[in-house]
Design a protein around this motif. Structure first.
Motif, PDB file in Angstrom:
ATOM      1  N   CYS A  55       0.837  -1.194   0.000  1.00 49.29           N
ATOM      2  CA  CYS A  55       0.000   0.000   0.000  1.00 49.29           C
ATOM      3  C   CYS A  55       0.875   1.249   0.000  1.00 49.29           C
ATOM      4  N   THR A  56       0.569   2.184  -0.904  1.00 48.41           N
ATOM      5  CA  THR A  56       1.351   3.418  -0.982  1.00 48.41           C
ATOM      6  C   THR A  56       0.538   4.643  -0.549  1.00 48.41           C
ATOM      7  N   ALA A  57      -0.660   4.434  -0.012  1.00 53.53           N
ATOM      8  CA  ALA A  57      -1.475   5.575   0.431  1.00 53.53           C
ATOM      9  C   ALA A  57      -0.788   6.255   1.610  1.00 53.53           C
ATOM     10  N   SER A  58      -0.942   7.573   1.715  1.00 50.79           N
ATOM     11  CA  SER A  58      -0.283   8.254   2.827  1.00 50.79           C
ATOM     12  C   SER A  58      -1.036   8.049   4.140  1.00 50.79           C
ATOM     13  N   ASN A  59      -2.340   7.888   4.063  1.00 50.66           N
ATOM     14  CA  ASN A  59      -3.119   7.590   5.261  1.00 50.66           C
ATOM     15  C   ASN A  59      -4.129   6.506   4.920  1.00 50.66           C
ATOM     16  N   VAL A  60      -4.308   5.608   5.827  1.00 49.01           N
ATOM     17  CA  VAL A  60      -5.252   4.517   5.581  1.00 49.01           C
ATOM     18  C   VAL A  60      -6.216   4.416   6.761  1.00 49.01           C
TER      19      VAL A  60
END
Ligand code: SF4
Ligand code: SF4
Length: 120
Positions: free
Chosen positions: A94-99
């Motif tokens: 996962c490369t999302a900055s916030n999950v």
């Protein structure tokens, strides 16, 4: 990921005040087209035995950083993710900055989901 992993699955042993204290988590959802088809496989119900066996996967340093920097939370658990239809999925990471993981009443993995999922 580089930001924070928020989670409202409060019955999970890794959940501390709405944040995930695990070092690594695993999101399922092969061929998912929506958040509902994803799940956090690392979910483990609270209980003494689980608390002990999860100890080695605890991100204690990240947790302390979170406690001391409420605005910019510096917890970066590695998220292995099978939901390859998500725009944030690069080579199953996962490369999302916030999950945000969702599961307020979850007692099993199936009742959790990655709310941040966004289809390509
Ligand atoms: S359900 Fe997953 S994201 Fe939420 S606290 Fe548990 S391991 Fe972390
Ligand atoms: S945001 Fe996407 S890539 Fe990241 S964990 Fe959720 S479903 Fe997987």
């Amino acid at each position: 990921m580089s930001g924070k992993l928020s989670c409202n699955a409060e019955k999970c042993v890794n959940n501390i005040n709405g944040l995930c204290s695990a070092n690594n988590i695993h999101i399922t959802g092969d061929e998912s087209h929506s958040s509902r088809e994803t799940g956090c496989e690392t979910f483990s119900p609270k209980g003494l035995v689980n608390a002990m066996s999860n100890f080695t996967n605890m991100n204690l340093v990240g947790q302390f950083k979170q406690l001391f920097s409420a605005d910019s939370i510096e917890m970066s658990p590695e998220i292995k993710c099978e939901a390859e239809n998500c725009i944030y999925n690069v080579n199953e990471l996962c490369t999302a900055s916030n999950v945000q993981v969702y599961g307020p009443d979850a007692r099993t993995t199936r009742e959790t989901e990655c709310e941040t999922f966004k289809e390509h």
